[in-house]
Design a protein around this motif. Structure first.
Motif, PDB file in Angstrom:
ATOM      1  N   CYS A   1       0.813  -1.116   0.008  1.00 28.22           N
ATOM      2  CA  CYS A   1      -0.071   0.116   0.135  1.00 28.22           C
ATOM      3  C   CYS A   1       0.659   1.151   0.029  1.00 28.22           C
ATOM      4  O   CYS A   1       1.670   1.370   0.864  1.00 28.22           O
ATOM      5  CB  CYS A   1      -0.842  -0.082   1.241  1.00 28.22           C
TER       6      CYS A   1
ATOM      7  N   THR B   1      -1.930   1.641  -5.169  1.00 29.16           N
ATOM      8  CA  THR B   1      -3.345   1.191  -4.512  1.00 29.16           C
ATOM      9  C   THR B   1      -3.769   0.151  -5.242  1.00 29.16           C
ATOM     10  O   THR B   1      -3.350  -0.120  -6.337  1.00 29.16           O
ATOM     11  CB  THR B   1      -4.532   2.336  -4.963  1.00 29.16           C
ATOM     12  N   GLN B   2      -4.863  -0.670  -4.609  1.00 30.23           N
ATOM     13  CA  GLN B   2      -5.206  -1.977  -5.377  1.00 30.23           C
ATOM     14  C   GLN B   2      -6.076  -1.527  -6.487  1.00 30.23           C
ATOM     15  O   GLN B   2      -6.180  -2.202  -7.737  1.00 30.23           O
ATOM     16  CB  GLN B   2      -6.294  -2.557  -4.377  1.00 30.23           C
ATOM     17  N   GLU B   3      -6.701  -0.505  -6.566  1.00 28.38           N
ATOM     18  CA  GLU B   3      -7.444   0.056  -7.545  1.00 28.38           C
ATOM     19  C   GLU B   3      -6.615   0.189  -8.851  1.00 28.38           C
ATOM     20  O   GLU B   3      -6.864   0.080  -9.955  1.00 28.38           O
ATOM     21  CB  GLU B   3      -8.318   1.457  -7.369  1.00 28.38           C
TER      22      GLU B   3
ATOM     23  N   ARG C   1      -9.012  -9.299  -5.381  1.00 28.69           N
ATOM     24  CA  ARG C   1      -9.713  -9.291  -3.860  1.00 28.69           C
ATOM     25  C   ARG C   1      -8.480  -9.651  -2.882  1.00 28.69           C
ATOM     26  O   ARG C   1      -7.586 -10.368  -2.931  1.00 28.69           O
ATOM     27  CB  ARG C   1     -10.604 -10.550  -3.571  1.00 28.69           C
TER      28      ARG C   1
ATOM     29  N   GLU D   1      -6.822  -8.544   1.386  1.00 30.44           N
ATOM     30  CA  GLU D   1      -6.833  -8.038   2.567  1.00 30.44           C
ATOM     31  C   GLU D   1      -5.726  -7.019   2.696  1.00 30.44           C
ATOM     32  O   GLU D   1      -4.384  -7.241   2.429  1.00 30.44           O
ATOM     33  CB  GLU D   1      -6.737  -9.201   3.715  1.00 30.44           C
ATOM     34  N   HIS D   2      -6.091  -5.970   3.239  1.00 32.47           N
ATOM     35  CA  HIS D   2      -5.053  -4.666   3.425  1.00 32.47           C
ATOM     36  C   HIS D   2      -4.665  -4.867   4.915  1.00 32.47           C
ATOM     37  O   HIS D   2      -5.603  -4.542   5.677  1.00 32.47           O
ATOM     38  CB  HIS D   2      -5.644  -3.476   3.001  1.00 32.47           C
TER      39      HIS D   2
ATOM     40  N   ALA E   1     -11.376  -8.206   6.652  1.00 33.60           N
ATOM     41  CA  ALA E   1     -12.174  -7.418   5.641  1.00 33.60           C
ATOM     42  C   ALA E   1     -11.233  -7.577   4.387  1.00 33.60           C
ATOM     43  O   ALA E   1     -10.152  -7.454   4.241  1.00 33.60           O
ATOM     44  CB  ALA E   1     -12.171  -6.017   6.113  1.00 33.60           C
TER      45      ALA E   1
ATOM     46  N   THR F   1     -10.978  -6.210   0.251  1.00 31.14           N
ATOM     47  CA  THR F   1     -11.565  -5.127  -0.720  1.00 31.14           C
ATOM     48  C   THR F   1     -11.386  -5.911  -2.080  1.00 31.14           C
ATOM     49  O   THR F   1     -10.603  -6.487  -2.494  1.00 31.14           O
ATOM     50  CB  THR F   1     -10.441  -3.996  -0.718  1.00 31.14           C
ATOM     51  N   ASP F   2     -12.537  -5.582  -3.064  1.00 34.88           N
ATOM     52  CA  ASP F   2     -12.615  -6.164  -4.173  1.00 34.88           C
ATOM     53  C   ASP F   2     -12.918  -5.004  -5.349  1.00 34.88           C
ATOM     54  O   ASP F   2     -13.397  -4.127  -4.910  1.00 34.88           O
ATOM     55  CB  ASP F   2     -14.099  -6.814  -3.932  1.00 34.88           C
ATOM     56  N   THR F   3     -11.902  -5.084  -6.204  1.00 28.55           N
ATOM     57  CA  THR F   3     -11.846  -4.289  -7.249  1.00 28.55           C
ATOM     58  C   THR F   3     -11.934  -4.822  -8.561  1.00 28.55           C
ATOM     59  O   THR F   3     -11.425  -6.062  -8.492  1.00 28.55           O
ATOM     60  CB  THR F   3     -10.570  -3.185  -7.168  1.00 28.55           C
TER      61      THR F   3
END
Length: 181
Positions: free
Chosen positions: A72, A112-114, A138, A140-141, A154, A156-158
Motif C-alpha cells: 500500500c 493502490t489496489q485500484e 480481492r 486483505e489490506h 475485511a 477489498t474487491d476491485t
C-alpha cells in the motif's frame, strides 16, 4: 536501488521509533529490512508469449486465484490477495502463465489496489488487443487489519472491464456470473 542508503535509513527509522538496534537479533535488521523491501518492490522480468489465435477461439479465457501481494502506497504495508483475469481473444492468445506473471509485474510496487487492477487490464489490452478484458482483485489490506480500524479479515474487491466485457451486456453478464461462482 541504493541498498546501502536504504539500510542506513532503516536503521535511523528503527532507532527513531525507540528500538534498541544493538542486540544480537536486531543488529542486522536494517539491512534485512532494506533487502526485503527491495525484493518486494522489484518487478520480475518476463517475455509476454503470445500466439496466433489460428483456431478462432471466441469464448472467455479465465485464470482464477492468482495469488499476489503488494504494498500500500499510503502505509507501506502489504495487501495480500488473489486475482482473476479474463479476456475474450481476437487475433492473439497469451501463454496462460503470462497472466500470473503480469499480476506479479504490477504487484511489485507501492500503489493502490485500484491502480493495480487498471494496470493489469491496460497491459492485456496493449499486448493482445483482445475483444474484451476483465480483471478482479480481492485482497486483505494489512494497513486496515493491523492498525486503524483493525478490521481483520475485511476484503477489498476491485474490478475493471474493457471492450465487450464492459460494453456487451451478454458478455458482461457472463463475466459477472464467473465472478460469483
Amino acid at each position: 536501488m541504493d541498498l546501502e542508503g536504504a539500510t542506513a535509513a532503516a536503521a535511523q527509522l528503527l532507532s527513531a521509533l525507540g528500538l534498541d538496534m544493538d542486540s544480537d537479533h536486531r543488529r542486522d535488521t536494517p539491512a534485512r529490512m532494506a533487502r526485503a523491501l527491495t525484493e518486494m518492490l522489484r518487478a520480475p522480468s518476463f517475455e509476454p508469449t503470445t500466439f496466433d489465435n489460428a483456431g478462432g477461439y471466441d469464448e472467455l479465457v479465465v485464470v482464477d486465484r492468482i495469488p499476489f501481494f503488494s504494498l500500500c502506497e499510503h502505509h507501506v504495508l502489504p495487501f495480500i490477495g488473489e486475482a482473476t483475469i479474463a479476456y475474450a481473444p481476437k487475433d492473439r492468445i497469451v501463454g496462460l502463465s503470462k497472466l500470473a506473471w503480469v499480476v506479479q509485474l504490477y504487484a511489485r510496487r507501492l500503489q493502490t489496489q485500484e491502480a493495480m487492477t487498471q494496470q493489469i487490464a491496460d497491459w492485456l489490452v496493449e499486448q493482445l488487443d483482445p475483444k474484451g478484458v476483465g480483471v478482479r482483485l480481492r485482497a486483505e489490506h494489512l494497513c486496515m487489519s493491523l492498525r486503524g480500524a483493525r478490521a481483520i479479515g475485511a476484503v477489498t474487491d476491485t474490478t475493471t472491464n474493457r471492450g465487450v466485457l464492459a460494453d456487451d451486456p451478454a458478455r458482461r453478464e457472463e463475466w459477472q456470473r464467473r465472478l460469483s461462482s
